[in-house]
Design a protein around this motif. Structure first.
Motif, short mmCIF file in Angstrom:
data_model
loop_
_atom_site.label_atom_id
_atom_site.label_comp_id
_atom_site.label_asym_id
_atom_site.label_seq_id
_atom_site.Cartn_x
_atom_site.Cartn_y
_atom_site.Cartn_z
N PRO A 39 6.74 4.88 -13.74
CA PRO A 39 6.21 4.89 -12.35
C PRO A 39 6.63 6.12 -11.57
O PRO A 39 5.90 6.61 -10.70
CB PRO A 39 6.78 3.61 -11.74
CG PRO A 39 7.98 3.28 -12.57
CD PRO A 39 7.67 3.75 -13.95
N LEU A 40 7.83 6.64 -11.86
CA LEU A 40 8.30 7.83 -11.16
C LEU A 40 7.44 9.04 -11.51
O LEU A 40 7.10 9.84 -10.63
CB LEU A 40 9.77 8.11 -11.52
CG LEU A 40 10.80 7.10 -11.00
CD1 LEU A 40 12.18 7.40 -11.56
CD2 LEU A 40 10.84 7.10 -9.48
N ALA A 41 7.08 9.17 -12.78
CA ALA A 41 6.26 10.31 -13.21
C ALA A 41 4.90 10.28 -12.51
O ALA A 41 4.41 11.31 -12.04
CB ALA A 41 6.08 10.28 -14.73
N ILE A 42 4.30 9.10 -12.43
CA ILE A 42 3.01 8.97 -11.74
C ILE A 42 3.18 9.29 -10.25
O ILE A 42 2.38 10.04 -9.67
CB ILE A 42 2.46 7.54 -11.90
CG1 ILE A 42 2.15 7.24 -13.38
CG2 ILE A 42 1.20 7.35 -11.07
CD1 ILE A 42 1.76 5.80 -13.64
N ALA A 43 4.21 8.74 -9.64
CA ALA A 43 4.43 8.94 -8.20
C ALA A 43 4.70 10.41 -7.88
O ALA A 43 4.16 10.94 -6.90
CB ALA A 43 5.60 8.07 -7.74
N PHE A 44 5.52 11.07 -8.68
CA PHE A 44 5.83 12.48 -8.43
C PHE A 44 4.59 13.34 -8.60
O PHE A 44 4.38 14.31 -7.86
CB PHE A 44 6.93 12.97 -9.37
CG PHE A 44 8.29 12.40 -9.06
CD1 PHE A 44 8.72 12.24 -7.75
CD2 PHE A 44 9.16 12.03 -10.08
CE1 PHE A 44 9.97 11.72 -7.46
CE2 PHE A 44 10.41 11.50 -9.80
CZ PHE A 44 10.81 11.35 -8.48
N GLY A 45 3.75 13.00 -9.58
CA GLY A 45 2.53 13.76 -9.79
C GLY A 45 1.61 13.66 -8.59
O GLY A 45 1.10 14.67 -8.08
#
Length: 559
Positions: A39-45
């Protein structure tokens, strides 16, 4: 023995036959860390102005490369909150092609940092500077995420903070209560998991739970699918940008900012990991690993990557102790994207924005920020300057300005610490039995000036010394340097200027009890050549005896 500039821990452990030790523990740690990173990777993107898959593949490719080449056994890499503001600004002004170029340049800079062995130096960036810009970034992240958190669905936010706040105030009537409720529920769930069930990834649980609730109850909230369409789960093809000198010149400041941020955050993460594991990382290898990642990742559609403290800590807590855990984390993410990526379109954007709000709160280090107000005023000034420049201007200006200001204030402190004084021959000095070379044990004749310097002889003390020494105009000037531990270029040139001036005014300069480093610096600069032979003495007794003979010789010559 010096460490090799570039020796990845994966290679080092492989040569020692220890890479596959505790393999089950490392596989499990990598699996859990990969799930947490999703979820962090999606959110940061999304928060960076890129797409969800760009955030995901940054975590996959960057995470793999950083773990493979890292100077730390347990480093986990990927996109982080520190880059959000910088990346957003670059994409907004130059498009994604501009981001590719600036990230590749940053990668090259990071490799040069490592080759030049700057790993240990970068760690000495003053703490008020790092605290100021991380807190500033946290504020910016929080402000930009309010759009999705409040359900305003604004397509574009202004660049300046006052304008962003004004836009929010103008659209308060458009707040979506359902979106806000879902966001608050996400934050509460993350806090509960963090405090009561720390091994349960609260952010992932929130993504799954609230995506299902939004889908089955038909909640009117904006989702990844409604804004970005379905996530493309095919591995991205390499794209090489077209370069020109004008674009490179414009993007260089942003590239330097990405490089410095990446270096600081990755080395900070490695230091934290060392404290948790009792091991030591190779900082120069770490910088080169970050450089490799930031050269290759953007070619495959990624955004800047660095060592991630929270994910690295997750890896360690779950038993990871070799680079295989980080590599497993990357393959776990890849497998999830390939198998379940199509379902990510149902994730509500408010859930991701709420996750980033919790990240921003943690990143702000608000407790330490307010504790800093108990520190010396100069540190407070540095922190607040860096903070406000980050929030109201940009990181490209804030970081260099903070470092320069900290350096100037440090040098000002060193000037006050470096005591320098003229010994007045008319005032009686108290003798000392503990120190045979205490100035009070000797009589100083008229015409002899002893200038005693204590502490590092940097530019501030050097300038003060230069003015005072010229004004006194003695027959013999003794520079007592037994307590001078170091000397800089300004100090050297000040000494050279004083010696030349004294020689012109028939004043003899003697140097007493100089230490090895300053003496070596003076010899290298050629200062000892403009002194007459025998004018450097081991102690003040020898210097004063020689000075007395000069005074007697000059007095007898005058008579």
């Amino acid at each position: 023995m010096k460490k090799a500039i570039f020796l990845p821990k994966s290679v080092e452990l492989l040569l020692k036959g220890a890479l596959f030790t505790n393999l089950p523990h490392n596989l499990i740690a990598g699996l859990i860390t990969g799930i947490v990173a999703l979820p962090l990777a999606i959110a940061f993107g999304i928060a960076s102005g890129a797409t969800p898959e760009q955030g995901l593949f940054s975590a996959i490719i960057g995470g793999f490369l950083i773990s493979l080449f890292s100077g730390s056994r347990v480093q986990i890499g990927g996109p982080t909150g520190a880059f959000i503001v910088v990346v957003y600004d670059i994409i907004n002004e130059f498009g994604y092609s501009g981001l590719i170029v600036s990230t590749i340049i940053a990668g090259i800079i990071l490799i040069f940092f490592g080759i030049l062995r700057l790993g240990s130096i970068i760690k000495f960036i003053p703490y008020p500077v790092t605290l100021g810009f991380t807190s500033g970034i946290a504020v910016l992240i929080a402000l930009t995420q309010l759009n999705d958190f409040l359900g305003l669905e604004l397509t574009h936010l202004p660049a300046s903070i006052p304008e962003i706040l004004l836009v929010y105030c103008q659209h308060l009537t458009q707040i979506n209560p359902t979106t806000v409720g879902l966001g608050l529920a996400t934050i509460i769930l993350i806090i509960i998991c963090r405090h009561f069930i720390p091994k349960l990834p609260g952010s992932l649980l929130a993504v799954i739970l609230f995506a299902l609730i939004a889908f089955f109850f038909g909640l009117e909230v904006e989702t990844i699918g409604s804004k970005f369409g379905n996530i493309n789960n095919s591995f991205p093809r390499p794209v090489f940008p077209q370069l020109n000198l004008d674009l490179l010149t414009k993007l260089l400041p942003s590239a330097v900012t990405i490089a410095v941020l990446g270096a600081v955050e990755s080395l900070l993460s490695a230091v934290v990991a060392d404290g948790m594991t009792g091991r030591r990382h190779n900082s120069n290898t770490e910088l080169i690993a970050q450089g490799i990642s930031n050269i290759i990742t953007p070619v495959f559609g990624g955004i800047p990557t660095t060592g991630a403290i929270a994910r690295t800590a997750t890896n360690i807590h779950n038993g990871g102790n070799t680079p295989l855990a980080g590599i497993t984390h990357a393959f776990t993410l890849l497998l999830i994207v390939m198998l379940f990526g199509k379902y990510a379109s149902a994730i509500p954007l408010v859930v991701l924005s709420s996750i980033l709000l919790t990240v921003a709160v943690g990143m702000s280090e608000y407790r330490l920020f307010f504790q800093m107000f108990k520190a010396p005023k100069s540190d407070i000034v540095v922190m607040l300057t860096t903070f406000f420049l980050t929030v109201f201007l940009n990181l490209t200006v804030a970081i260099p300005a903070g470092i320069v200001l900290a350096a100037l204030l440090f040098m000002s402190r060193m000037e006050s610490v470096a005591g320098a004084k003229i010994i007045d021959p008319n005032k009686t000095q108290d003798p000392s039995f503990d120190d045979p070379f205490a100035i009070g044990n000797y009589t100083i004749s008229q015409g002899i000036i002893v200038y005693e310097i204590n502490g590092p002889f940097f530019f501030g003390a050097a300038k003060r010394f230069q003015y005072e020494a010229i004004e006194t105009a003695p027959k013999v000037l003794i520079l007592r340097m037994r307590n001078v531990s170091a000397i800089d270029a300004t100090g050297i040139f000040a000494l050279k200027d004083i010696i030349k001036t004294c020689n012109q005014n028939n004043c003899t300069v003697l140097i007493s009890a100089i230490q090895k480093q300053p003496l070596a610096a003076l010899e290298k600069a050629g200062i000892t050549k403009i002194l007459k032979p025998g004018q450097v003495f081991l102690n003040i007794a020898q210097a004063l005896e020689y000075a007395e003979n000069i005074i007697k010789s000059k007095d007898s010559g005058q008579s």
